[in-house]
Design an enzyme around this catalytic site. Structure first.
Site, mmCIF file in Angstrom:
data_model
loop_
_atom_site.group_PDB
_atom_site.id
_atom_site.type_symbol
_atom_site.label_atom_id
_atom_site.label_comp_id
_atom_site.label_asym_id
_atom_site.label_seq_id
_atom_site.Cartn_x
_atom_site.Cartn_y
_atom_site.Cartn_z
ATOM 1 N N ARG A 164 0.858 -1.177 0.000
ATOM 2 C CA ARG A 164 0.000 0.000 0.000
ATOM 3 C C ARG A 164 0.895 1.228 0.000
ATOM 4 N NH1 ARG A 164 -2.053 -3.723 3.704
ATOM 5 N NH2 ARG A 164 -4.154 -4.488 3.196
ATOM 6 N N HIS A 272 -2.333 3.101 -5.773
ATOM 7 C CA HIS A 272 -2.771 1.730 -5.506
ATOM 8 C C HIS A 272 -2.544 0.808 -6.698
ATOM 9 C CE1 HIS A 272 -5.009 -1.262 -3.247
ATOM 10 N NE2 HIS A 272 -5.748 -1.513 -4.309
ATOM 11 N N ARG A 275 0.034 -2.062 -6.164
ATOM 12 C CA ARG A 275 -0.451 -3.213 -5.400
ATOM 13 C C ARG A 275 -1.422 -4.047 -6.227
ATOM 14 N NH1 ARG A 275 -1.253 -5.198 -0.220
ATOM 15 N NH2 ARG A 275 -3.378 -5.658 0.435
ATOM 16 N N HIS A 298 -3.781 -9.675 2.416
ATOM 17 C CA HIS A 298 -5.208 -9.388 2.505
ATOM 18 C C HIS A 298 -5.835 -10.223 3.618
ATOM 19 C CE1 HIS A 298 -5.180 -7.365 -1.479
ATOM 20 N NE2 HIS A 298 -6.282 -6.817 -1.028
ATOM 21 N N TYR A 307 -9.791 -8.861 -7.106
ATOM 22 C CA TYR A 307 -8.626 -8.548 -7.941
ATOM 23 C C TYR A 307 -8.242 -9.754 -8.802
ATOM 24 C CZ TYR A 307 -7.698 -4.359 -5.142
ATOM 25 O OH TYR A 307 -7.777 -3.138 -4.528
#
Length: 324
Positions: A164, A272, A275, A298, A307
């Site tokens: 992040r 972002h 990532r 996560h 994702y």
């Protein structure tokens, strides 16, 4: 209404201020992340400003007032943004000793109608996948100076570690350990680790010297002469090392500037994107979900799978096998 209430909505403990020492109160205020407090403060100020303009009382606010506020902003704010404002308004009421029934029909049905009318799908920025990163790094390789070396390290480390923005700029030299296999980054605090238990991320050497995150970070530290303190720092317009640590906004700026130079639309990328780019690229290459999660850290599998699904849309796609 005093500004103290607005600050209280973000600080979280005014009811205890008479019982706690100054030191204890300072720790209590850190119970919420800084970014969360900032967002709540802005949301509360947005609400109180609207109340002043419309001549209604913000604290305590009637459910009809809150519902009208949400409806007034439905065409300019996304449903997720309005939900966050609702949470901030409710928190401000609780901290001031009032109760706001967010389940009241005036609020609940208004939000339901907003979601049904405007939808809830967030606007997604593009993922900076490996090809985008390689093109951006190639552009930086042609540029002289300290800034290009720093930006190369920022892109490659942020991508390879699936960091992040806040995690990337928080890195200190003491958090980086170069080992035989590559390097290990120690994250002292993360979005999903607000109590600071810490975690380690391994980054192996890259397949190419130009795109190797380990070599890129080592080159930046050695060239800039950084031995302690913040890893990613400002560079002056005279191409000398600055004293200030980069911010999360600086990460977004570097990503957008470099992808634009590589021929991409900068408006579709953000900090972002590094990532999400790692997760998308790993999914395309068939990396197992548990291994992606190990790198991305996560806590929510549904979020991660969102994702992964996006990155795997064209992997074994049934439409490619129906003879068209």
């Amino acid at each position: 209404m005093s500004s103290a209430v607005a600050l209280a909505s973000a600080a979280a403990v005014p009811a205890l201020s008479g019982e706690l020492s100054a030191e204890a109160l300072a720790y209590a205020r850190e119970a919420s992340a800084q970014n969360t407090r900032r967002a709540y403060r802005a949301a509360w100020q947005d609400f109180t400003g609207w109340c002043r303009e419309t001549g209604v009382e913000p604290l305590p606010a009637a459910p009809e007032t809150v519902g009208s506020f949400l409806a007034a902003h439905a065409s300019t704010h996304k449903a997720a943004s309005l939900s966050m404002r609702l949470v901030a308004i409710g928190q401000a009421h609780r901290l001031a000793g009032h109760r706001l029934d967010t389940g009241h029909p005036a609020i609940r049905e208004t939000m339901k109608g907003i979601r049904r009318t405007h939808g809830t799908a967030p606007a997604k920025k593009d993922a900076a996948v490996a090809d985008v990163i390689r093109d951006a790094v190639s552009v930086l390789a042609k540029r002289p100076g300290l800034r290009a070396i720093r930006d190369r390290a920022l892109l490659l480390v942020g991508f390879a570690a699936a960091l992040r923005r806040s995690e990337l700029v928080a890195l200190d030299v003491g958090d980086v350990a170069f080992v035989t296999e590559g390097m290990i980054l120690t994250l002292r605090r993360a979005k999903t680790d607000q109590e600071g238990r810490g975690s380690e991320i391994a980054i192996p050497f890259g397949q190419s010297e130009r795109t190797c995150p380990v070599l890129a970070l080592r080159a930046w530290l050695e060239t800039a002469g950084i031995e302690t303190g913040a890893v990613l720092r400002s560079v002056t317009r005279h191409n000398s090392l600055g004293a200030s640590r980069l911010s999360d906004r600086d990460v977004a700026r570097v990503v957008q500037e470099t992808v634009q130079a590589a021929g991409c639309d900068p408006a579709t990328y953000a900090g972002h994107s590094l990532r999400s780019g790692f997760i998308t690229e790993a999914a395309r290459r068939g990396v197992a979900e548990r291994h992606i999660q190990n790198q991305s850290r996560h806590k929510s599998l549904p979020v991660l799978r969102g994702y992964i699904r996006r990155g795997s849309l064209f992997v074994d796609n049934a439409a490619a096998r129906v003879g068209l």
